[in-house]
Design an enzyme around this catalytic site. Structure first.
Site, PDB file in Angstrom:
ATOM      1  N   SER A 102       0.347   6.850 -29.236  1.00  0.00           N
ATOM      2  CA  SER A 102      -0.115   7.402 -30.538  1.00  0.00           C
ATOM      3  C   SER A 102      -0.335   6.243 -31.645  1.00  0.00           C
ATOM      4  O   SER A 102      -1.059   5.048 -31.274  1.00  0.00           O
ATOM      5  CB  SER A 102       0.788   8.401 -30.860  1.00  0.00           C
ATOM      6  OG  SER A 102      -0.001   9.034 -32.131  1.00  0.00           O
ATOM      7  N   ASP A 152      -7.039  17.046 -27.897  1.00  0.00           N
ATOM      8  CA  ASP A 152      -5.913  16.424 -28.702  1.00  0.00           C
ATOM      9  C   ASP A 152      -6.740  16.321 -29.950  1.00  0.00           C
ATOM     10  O   ASP A 152      -7.849  15.527 -30.174  1.00  0.00           O
ATOM     11  CB  ASP A 152      -5.937  14.542 -28.140  1.00  0.00           C
ATOM     12  CG  ASP A 152      -4.735  13.969 -28.996  1.00  0.00           C
ATOM     13  OD1 ASP A 152      -4.783  14.290 -30.190  1.00  0.00           O
ATOM     14  OD2 ASP A 152      -4.291  12.866 -28.426  1.00  0.00           O
ATOM     15  N   HIS A 183      -1.923  16.109 -27.972  1.00  0.00           N
ATOM     16  CA  HIS A 183      -1.444  14.746 -28.168  1.00  0.00           C
ATOM     17  C   HIS A 183      -0.072  14.506 -27.806  1.00  0.00           C
ATOM     18  O   HIS A 183       0.202  13.343 -27.819  1.00  0.00           O
ATOM     19  CB  HIS A 183      -1.511  14.694 -29.822  1.00  0.00           C
ATOM     20  CG  HIS A 183      -1.117  13.372 -30.213  1.00  0.00           C
ATOM     21  ND1 HIS A 183      -2.336  12.535 -30.043  1.00  0.00           N
ATOM     22  CD2 HIS A 183      -0.382  12.847 -30.899  1.00  0.00           C
ATOM     23  CE1 HIS A 183      -1.816  11.345 -30.592  1.00  0.00           C
ATOM     24  NE2 HIS A 183      -0.843  11.495 -31.157  1.00  0.00           N
TER      25      HIS A 183
HETATM   26  C1  MLT Z   1      -2.258   6.861 -36.242  1.00  0.00           C
HETATM   27  O1  MLT Z   1      -2.353   7.106 -37.279  1.00  0.00           O
HETATM   28  O2  MLT Z   1      -1.974   5.843 -35.665  1.00  0.00           O
HETATM   29  C2  MLT Z   1      -2.791   8.000 -35.380  1.00  0.00           C
HETATM   30  O3  MLT Z   1      -3.342   8.939 -36.082  1.00  0.00           O
HETATM   31  C3  MLT Z   1      -1.849   8.679 -34.594  1.00  0.00           C
HETATM   32  C4  MLT Z   1      -0.659   9.170 -35.280  1.00  0.00           C
HETATM   33  O4  MLT Z   1       0.210   8.105 -35.360  1.00  0.00           O
HETATM   34  O5  MLT Z   1      -0.353   9.967 -35.829  1.00  0.00           O
END
Ligand code: MLT
Length: 209
Positions: A102, A152, A183
């Site tokens: 992520s 996701d 996700h």
């Molecule tokens: C981010 O902010 O890098 C992406 O949206 C994934 C997350 O951290 O939620």
């Protein structure tokens, strides 16, 4: 940067650079690294940014909308930290395989978008395109494995497809592994990542040693 370095039983193997998701710490992905390669050394880093008390690797303006100025600054900060850590912890900075989830996958993708020589390979769980207005380095010979969820809501499927295209256009060899989930990081994708790592990263590592 807050970090954990663990010297592996096989110092010639890739050094796994672990990058957690939003709200995580440098402890989160240690178990995952043990599954991918129990003999590899590990450098696990905590993001320097806090969002309502949750560690991240760079600021965002809203969900999925990144503060690009901060992203560029934090990407360089992480690159500099890796170089410094390689000196103090005595590992080979030219043999890093990133494993990010992520937000951690997004900063790993940003390292690839800015520097040709920081990551030798990358495993990106649920990444996005980190930024678009950038001239990409030559990534020839860099293998990248992307896990993406068909449902996701945070990292939509087209982000993974575009990321693969942009990496391939820069010379990398990117593969997307689709999972029928959202996700979350699943054991199914970790096992698929391990199979890819053993086939691709270990064979490149053997050629180079
Ligand atoms: C981010 O902010 O890098 C992406 O949206 C994934 C997350 O951290 O939620």
């Amino acid at each position: 940067m807050n970090h954990i370095f663990k010297q592996g039983a096989a110092p010639d193997k890739p050094v796994l650079l672990l990058l957690h998701g939003t709200g995580g710490t440098e402890h989160d992905l240690l178990g995952l690294a043990k599954i991918i390669d129990p003999e590899a050394s590990v450098l696990s880093v905590r993001g320097n940014v806090l969002e309502n008390g949750m560690p991240r690797f760079f600021k965002r303006l809203a969900e999925g909308v990144f503060d690009e100025k901060d992203l560029v600054f934090r990407t360089e900060e992480l690159r500099d930290f890796i170089i410094e850590a390689a000196e103090t912890c005595q590992f080979d900075a030219r043999n890093l395989t990133a494993i990010g989830y992520s937000n951690g996958a997004n900063i790993a993708a940003s390292l690839l978008f800015h520097y040709a020589d920081v990551l030798k390979a990358a495993i990106l769980h649920h990444p996005m395109v980190p930024l678009r207005d950038v001239s990409m380095p030559d990534l020839t010979g860099v293998p990248v494995w992307i896990a993406a969820g068909t449902n996701d809501p945070i990292c939509p499927a087209q982000e993974a497809e575009e990321l693969q295209q942009r990496l391939d256009a820069a010379g990398a060899s990117a593969t997307v592994h689709w999972v029928d989930t959202g996700h979350q990081l699943t054991m199914e994708e970790v096992e698929a990542a391990k199979a890819w790592y053993e086939k691709i990263c270990i064979s490149i590592n053997k050629q180079d040693n």
